[in-house]
Design a protein around this motif. Structure first.
Motif, PDB file in Angstrom:
ATOM      1  N   HIS A  82       0.855  -1.202   0.000  1.00  0.00           N
ATOM      2  CA  HIS A  82       0.000   0.000   0.000  1.00  0.00           C
ATOM      3  C   HIS A  82       0.882   1.239   0.000  1.00  0.00           C
ATOM      4  CE1 HIS A  82      -3.457  -2.508   1.048  1.00  0.00           C
ATOM      5  NE2 HIS A  82      -2.746  -3.044   2.017  1.00  0.00           N
ATOM      6  N   THR A  83       1.552   1.512  -1.091  1.00  0.00           N
ATOM      7  CA  THR A  83       2.486   2.652  -1.097  1.00  0.00           C
ATOM      8  C   THR A  83       1.761   3.981  -0.837  1.00  0.00           C
ATOM      9  OG1 THR A  83       2.346   2.490  -3.476  1.00  0.00           O
ATOM     10  CG2 THR A  83       4.366   1.681  -2.484  1.00  0.00           C
ATOM     11  N   ASP A  84       0.440   4.029  -1.151  1.00  0.00           N
ATOM     12  CA  ASP A  84      -0.313   5.272  -0.894  1.00  0.00           C
ATOM     13  C   ASP A  84      -0.404   5.572   0.610  1.00  0.00           C
ATOM     14  OD1 ASP A  84      -1.897   2.840  -0.998  1.00  0.00           O
ATOM     15  OD2 ASP A  84      -3.655   4.093  -0.616  1.00  0.00           O
ATOM     16  N   TRP A  85      -0.247   4.538   1.443  1.00  0.00           N
ATOM     17  CA  TRP A  85      -0.312   4.760   2.891  1.00  0.00           C
ATOM     18  C   TRP A  85       0.795   5.684   3.385  1.00  0.00           C
ATOM     19  CZ3 TRP A  85      -1.187  -0.678   5.583  1.00  0.00           C
ATOM     20  CH2 TRP A  85      -2.476  -1.134   5.256  1.00  0.00           C
ATOM     21  N   LEU A  86       1.890   5.748   2.624  1.00  0.00           N
ATOM     22  CA  LEU A  86       3.022   6.582   3.054  1.00  0.00           C
ATOM     23  C   LEU A  86       2.617   8.037   3.245  1.00  0.00           C
ATOM     24  CD1 LEU A  86       6.007   5.239   0.953  1.00  0.00           C
ATOM     25  CD2 LEU A  86       5.813   5.273   3.441  1.00  0.00           C
ATOM     26  N   HIS A  87       1.551   8.436   2.562  1.00  0.00           N
ATOM     27  CA  HIS A  87       1.157   9.853   2.615  1.00  0.00           C
ATOM     28  C   HIS A  87       0.007  10.099   3.566  1.00  0.00           C
ATOM     29  CE1 HIS A  87       3.921  10.372  -0.645  1.00  0.00           C
ATOM     30  NE2 HIS A  87       3.364   9.324  -1.239  1.00  0.00           N
ATOM     31  N   ARG A  88      -0.441   9.053   4.264  1.00  0.00           N
ATOM     32  CA  ARG A  88      -1.629   9.275   5.079  1.00  0.00           C
ATOM     33  C   ARG A  88      -1.390   9.151   6.579  1.00  0.00           C
ATOM     34  NH1 ARG A  88      -5.847   4.216   4.494  1.00  0.00           N
ATOM     35  NH2 ARG A  88      -4.970   3.015   6.195  1.00  0.00           N
TER      36      ARG A  88
END
Ligand code: ZN
Length: 296
Positions: free
Chosen positions: A232-238
Protein backbone atom coordinates in the motif's frame (compact mmCIF):
# COMPACT_ATOMS: atom_id res chain seq x y z
CA UNK A 1 31.87 -36.28 27.74
CA UNK A 2 30.45 -35.18 31.06
CA UNK A 3 32.26 -31.85 30.72
CA UNK A 4 30.85 -31.46 27.22
CA UNK A 5 27.33 -31.96 28.59
CA UNK A 6 27.91 -29.38 31.29
CA UNK A 7 29.23 -26.88 28.72
CA UNK A 8 26.27 -27.62 26.43
CA UNK A 9 23.83 -27.21 29.31
CA UNK A 10 25.48 -23.93 30.30
CA UNK A 11 25.16 -22.64 26.74
CA UNK A 12 21.48 -23.60 26.59
CA UNK A 13 20.80 -22.12 30.02
CA UNK A 14 22.74 -18.92 29.28
CA UNK A 15 21.01 -18.59 25.91
CA UNK A 16 17.58 -18.90 27.51
CA UNK A 17 18.25 -16.68 30.47
CA UNK A 18 19.89 -13.95 28.38
CA UNK A 19 16.95 -13.76 25.96
CA UNK A 20 14.44 -13.80 28.82
CA UNK A 21 16.29 -10.92 30.44
CA UNK A 22 16.85 -9.00 27.23
CA UNK A 23 15.47 -5.45 27.04
CA UNK A 24 12.99 -6.42 24.29
CA UNK A 25 11.54 -9.22 26.42
CA UNK A 26 10.26 -6.52 28.79
CA UNK A 27 7.81 -5.51 26.02
CA UNK A 28 4.80 -7.66 26.91
CA UNK A 29 1.34 -8.14 25.45
CA UNK A 30 -0.10 -7.73 28.92
CA UNK A 31 1.41 -4.28 29.38
CA UNK A 32 0.25 -3.22 25.90
CA UNK A 33 -3.27 -4.37 26.78
CA UNK A 34 -3.29 -2.42 30.05
CA UNK A 35 -2.17 0.81 28.36
CA UNK A 36 -4.59 0.41 25.45
CA UNK A 37 -7.42 -0.29 27.94
CA UNK A 38 -6.79 3.03 29.66
CA UNK A 39 -6.09 5.15 26.59
CA UNK A 40 -9.15 3.76 24.76
CA UNK A 41 -11.52 3.76 27.74
CA UNK A 42 -14.79 5.67 27.44
CA UNK A 43 -13.49 8.06 30.08
CA UNK A 44 -10.86 9.24 27.56
CA UNK A 45 -13.57 10.33 25.06
CA UNK A 46 -11.48 9.36 22.04
CA UNK A 47 -8.51 11.59 23.04
CA UNK A 48 -9.72 13.98 20.38
CA UNK A 49 -7.84 16.99 19.10
CA UNK A 50 -7.96 19.99 21.48
CA UNK A 51 -9.73 18.02 24.24
CA UNK A 52 -8.98 17.81 27.96
CA UNK A 53 -8.72 14.05 27.51
CA UNK A 54 -6.00 14.42 24.86
CA UNK A 55 -4.04 16.51 27.38
CA UNK A 56 -4.57 13.74 29.94
CA UNK A 57 -3.22 11.22 27.45
CA UNK A 58 -0.17 13.45 26.83
CA UNK A 59 0.52 13.55 30.58
CA UNK A 60 0.08 9.76 30.86
CA UNK A 61 2.74 9.32 28.13
CA UNK A 62 5.21 11.86 29.56
CA UNK A 63 4.87 10.44 33.09
CA UNK A 64 5.64 6.90 31.90
CA UNK A 65 8.60 8.09 29.84
CA UNK A 66 10.00 10.00 32.84
CA UNK A 67 9.61 6.86 34.92
CA UNK A 68 11.63 4.97 32.29
CA UNK A 69 14.43 7.54 32.62
CA UNK A 70 13.97 9.25 29.25
CA UNK A 71 14.85 12.94 29.05
CA UNK A 72 13.58 15.93 27.06
CA UNK A 73 15.19 16.55 23.66
CA UNK A 74 18.44 18.59 23.45
CA UNK A 75 17.78 22.29 24.21
CA UNK A 76 14.34 21.43 25.66
CA UNK A 77 13.40 21.40 29.32
CA UNK A 78 10.04 19.67 28.87
CA UNK A 79 8.76 16.61 27.01
CA UNK A 80 5.70 18.66 25.94
CA UNK A 81 6.30 20.41 22.63
CA UNK A 82 3.47 22.84 21.81
CA UNK A 83 2.35 23.00 18.18
CA UNK A 84 1.97 26.76 18.03
CA UNK A 85 -1.80 26.51 18.57
CA UNK A 86 -2.56 27.16 22.24
CA UNK A 87 -5.87 25.27 21.97
CA UNK A 88 -4.03 22.12 20.92
CA UNK A 89 -2.69 19.36 23.14
CA UNK A 90 1.09 19.09 22.65
CA UNK A 91 3.34 16.68 20.84
CA UNK A 92 5.20 14.65 23.45
CA UNK A 93 8.85 13.87 22.73
CA UNK A 94 11.65 12.33 24.78
CA UNK A 95 14.91 10.53 24.19
CA UNK A 96 17.31 7.86 25.34
CA UNK A 97 20.66 9.56 24.91
CA UNK A 98 23.31 8.08 22.67
CA UNK A 99 27.01 8.90 22.54
CA UNK A 100 26.88 10.65 19.14
CA UNK A 101 24.95 13.50 17.52
CA UNK A 102 22.56 11.47 15.35
CA UNK A 103 18.99 10.34 16.05
CA UNK A 104 16.64 7.44 15.39
CA UNK A 105 12.93 8.26 15.75
CA UNK A 106 10.03 5.98 16.65
CA UNK A 107 6.70 7.77 16.40
CA UNK A 108 2.94 7.23 16.82
CA UNK A 109 -0.05 9.56 17.12
CA UNK A 110 -2.02 9.47 20.35
CA UNK A 111 -5.11 11.46 19.31
CA UNK A 112 -8.26 10.01 17.80
CA UNK A 113 -11.76 11.32 17.00
CA UNK A 114 -14.41 13.53 18.62
CA UNK A 115 -17.54 11.76 19.99
CA UNK A 116 -20.53 11.80 17.63
CA UNK A 117 -23.77 13.49 18.64
CA UNK A 118 -26.17 10.59 18.31
CA UNK A 119 -26.26 6.82 18.53
CA UNK A 120 -26.16 4.41 21.43
CA UNK A 121 -22.35 4.34 21.45
CA UNK A 122 -21.03 7.85 20.81
CA UNK A 123 -17.36 7.41 21.67
CA UNK A 124 -14.66 6.66 19.14
CA UNK A 125 -12.34 4.75 21.44
CA UNK A 126 -9.57 4.29 18.90
CA UNK A 127 -8.08 1.19 20.51
CA UNK A 128 -6.24 0.10 17.38
CA UNK A 129 -6.08 3.66 15.94
CA UNK A 130 -3.85 4.54 17.66
CA UNK A 131 -3.85 3.55 21.31
CA UNK A 132 -1.97 0.47 20.05
CA UNK A 133 0.93 2.48 18.60
CA UNK A 134 0.96 4.77 21.65
CA UNK A 135 1.15 1.77 24.00
CA UNK A 136 4.04 0.47 21.88
CA UNK A 137 5.94 3.73 22.50
CA UNK A 138 5.40 3.29 26.25
CA UNK A 139 6.64 -0.31 26.12
CA UNK A 140 9.67 0.70 24.01
CA UNK A 141 10.58 3.35 26.62
CA UNK A 142 10.50 0.64 29.27
CA UNK A 143 12.76 -1.59 27.13
CA UNK A 144 15.20 1.33 26.60
CA UNK A 145 15.49 1.64 30.39
CA UNK A 146 16.87 -1.93 30.43
CA UNK A 147 19.69 -1.32 27.92
CA UNK A 148 23.08 -2.25 29.32
CA UNK A 149 25.44 -0.98 26.62
CA UNK A 150 25.81 2.52 25.16
CA UNK A 151 24.44 3.24 21.70
CA UNK A 152 25.66 5.81 19.24
CA UNK A 153 22.46 7.55 18.08
CA UNK A 154 19.96 8.92 20.54
CA UNK A 155 16.62 7.14 20.27
CA UNK A 156 13.79 9.67 20.20
CA UNK A 157 10.17 8.74 20.87
CA UNK A 158 7.49 11.13 19.63
CA UNK A 159 3.76 10.86 20.37
CA UNK A 160 2.11 13.17 17.87
CA UNK A 161 -1.06 15.17 18.44
CA UNK A 162 -3.67 16.02 15.81
CA UNK A 163 -2.93 13.29 13.27
CA UNK A 164 -6.64 12.82 12.70
CA UNK A 165 -7.05 16.58 12.24
CA UNK A 166 -4.64 16.57 9.28
CA UNK A 167 -1.19 15.54 10.56
CA UNK A 168 -1.10 18.72 12.65
CA UNK A 169 1.49 17.53 15.17
CA UNK A 170 3.87 15.82 12.75
CA UNK A 171 3.76 18.70 10.25
CA UNK A 172 4.60 21.14 13.01
CA UNK A 173 7.42 18.94 14.28
CA UNK A 174 8.92 18.44 10.79
CA UNK A 175 8.69 22.16 9.99
CA UNK A 176 10.06 23.33 13.35
CA UNK A 177 12.21 20.36 14.23
CA UNK A 178 13.92 20.54 17.62
CA UNK A 179 16.63 18.25 16.17
CA UNK A 180 18.41 18.66 12.81
CA UNK A 181 16.46 16.60 10.24
CA UNK A 182 19.73 15.78 8.44
CA UNK A 183 20.91 14.01 11.59
CA UNK A 184 17.97 11.55 11.61
CA UNK A 185 19.20 8.09 10.56
CA UNK A 186 15.69 6.77 10.30
CA UNK A 187 12.08 7.23 11.42
CA UNK A 188 9.67 4.37 12.09
CA UNK A 189 6.01 5.35 12.45
CA UNK A 190 3.49 3.02 14.10
CA UNK A 191 -0.19 3.63 13.36
CA UNK A 192 -2.71 0.80 13.94
CA UNK A 193 -0.66 -2.26 14.87
CA UNK A 194 -3.05 -4.62 16.62
CA UNK A 195 -5.70 -6.03 14.28
CA UNK A 196 -6.12 -8.40 11.33
CA UNK A 197 -3.97 -11.50 10.83
CA UNK A 198 -2.46 -12.34 14.23
CA UNK A 199 1.19 -12.36 13.12
CA UNK A 200 1.12 -10.04 10.11
CA UNK A 201 2.27 -6.43 9.79
CA UNK A 202 2.46 -4.24 6.69
CA UNK A 203 5.60 -2.22 6.04
CA UNK A 204 5.75 0.69 3.62
CA UNK A 205 8.74 2.73 2.56
CA UNK A 206 11.54 0.22 2.61
CA UNK A 207 12.76 0.75 -1.01
CA UNK A 208 13.55 4.37 -0.16
CA UNK A 209 15.07 3.46 3.16
CA UNK A 210 17.53 0.59 2.61
CA UNK A 211 19.36 1.05 5.90
CA UNK A 212 16.11 0.83 7.89
CA UNK A 213 15.05 -2.17 5.86
CA UNK A 214 18.33 -3.92 6.72
CA UNK A 215 17.75 -3.20 10.41
CA UNK A 216 14.17 -4.52 10.17
CA UNK A 217 15.31 -7.74 8.47
CA UNK A 218 17.88 -8.37 11.21
CA UNK A 219 15.42 -7.47 13.99
CA UNK A 220 12.79 -9.78 12.57
CA UNK A 221 15.12 -12.77 12.99
CA UNK A 222 14.29 -12.45 16.67
CA UNK A 223 10.64 -11.43 16.32
CA UNK A 224 9.41 -13.67 13.45
CA UNK A 225 6.59 -11.49 12.18
CA UNK A 226 5.11 -12.04 8.74
CA UNK A 227 6.08 -8.69 7.17
CA UNK A 228 4.21 -7.71 3.99
CA UNK A 229 6.21 -5.04 2.19
CA UNK A 230 5.01 -2.28 -0.12
CA UNK A 231 1.44 -3.50 -0.60
CA UNK A 232 0.00 0.00 0.00
CA UNK A 233 2.49 2.65 -1.10
CA UNK A 234 -0.31 5.27 -0.89
CA UNK A 235 -0.31 4.76 2.89
CA UNK A 236 3.02 6.58 3.05
CA UNK A 237 1.16 9.85 2.61
CA UNK A 238 -1.63 9.27 5.08
CA UNK A 239 0.08 9.13 8.44
CA UNK A 240 2.71 11.04 10.41
CA UNK A 241 5.73 9.93 8.39
CA UNK A 242 4.49 12.00 5.40
CA UNK A 243 5.83 15.44 6.47
CA UNK A 244 9.24 13.85 7.16
CA UNK A 245 9.33 12.01 3.83
CA UNK A 246 8.75 15.35 2.12
CA UNK A 247 11.94 16.54 3.78
CA UNK A 248 13.90 13.47 2.68
CA UNK A 249 14.11 11.85 6.10
CA UNK A 250 14.34 8.05 5.61
CA UNK A 251 11.06 6.65 6.96
CA UNK A 252 9.10 3.47 7.19
CA UNK A 253 5.49 2.97 8.22
CA UNK A 254 4.21 -0.07 10.13
CA UNK A 255 0.46 -0.73 10.15
CA UNK A 256 -2.19 -3.42 9.80
CA UNK A 257 -4.69 -3.74 6.96
CA UNK A 258 -7.79 -1.53 7.15
CA UNK A 259 -10.56 -3.28 9.05
CA UNK A 260 -14.30 -2.94 9.62
CA UNK A 261 -13.79 -0.93 12.83
CA UNK A 262 -11.45 1.64 11.28
CA UNK A 263 -12.77 5.09 12.28
CA UNK A 264 -15.88 3.50 13.79
CA UNK A 265 -17.14 3.69 17.38
CA UNK A 266 -16.50 -0.07 17.51
CA UNK A 267 -12.67 0.24 17.51
CA UNK A 268 -12.69 -1.30 20.99
CA UNK A 269 -9.96 -2.74 23.19
CA UNK A 270 -11.50 -6.23 23.30
CA UNK A 271 -10.89 -6.56 19.56
CA UNK A 272 -7.17 -5.88 19.55
CA UNK A 273 -4.41 -8.51 19.37
CA UNK A 274 -2.01 -7.34 22.09
CA UNK A 275 0.67 -9.85 21.11
CA UNK A 276 0.79 -8.43 17.57
CA UNK A 277 1.31 -4.92 18.95
CA UNK A 278 3.96 -6.25 21.35
CA UNK A 279 5.82 -8.02 18.54
CA UNK A 280 5.67 -4.92 16.34
CA UNK A 281 7.00 -2.85 19.25
CA UNK A 282 9.85 -5.36 19.72
CA UNK A 283 10.60 -5.16 15.98
CA UNK A 284 10.78 -1.35 16.06
CA UNK A 285 12.86 -1.39 19.25
CA UNK A 286 15.42 -3.89 17.92
CA UNK A 287 15.61 -2.13 14.54
CA UNK A 288 16.15 1.21 16.33
CA UNK A 289 19.03 -0.25 18.35
CA UNK A 290 20.50 -1.66 15.12
CA UNK A 291 20.18 1.75 13.43
CA UNK A 292 21.62 3.50 16.46
CA UNK A 293 24.95 1.73 16.02
CA UNK A 294 27.40 2.71 13.30
CA UNK A 295 26.68 1.35 9.83
CA UNK A 296 28.55 -1.99 9.67
ZN1 ZN B 1 -4.11 6.49 12.96
Amino acid sequence: MRNCCIVALCIVFYGCSSSQNSPESSITANQILQDVSWLASDEMQGRHYRSIEARKAAKYIADKWKLAGLTPLPTKTSMYLPTGDSRDSPNVAAMYKGTGDTFVLITAHYDHLKPRRSGKDKIYNGADDNASGTAALLAIAHALSKLQTPIQSSIVLVAFTGEEAGLVGSKYFANNSPIPLAKIRGLMNLDMISRGEPNTIFLEGAPDAPRINMAIVRANKQVSLNIIRNAHTDWLHRSDQAPFLEKNVPCIFLSVEDHEDYHQVTDHTDKIIPELAAKTARLAFLAAIDLAHPVP
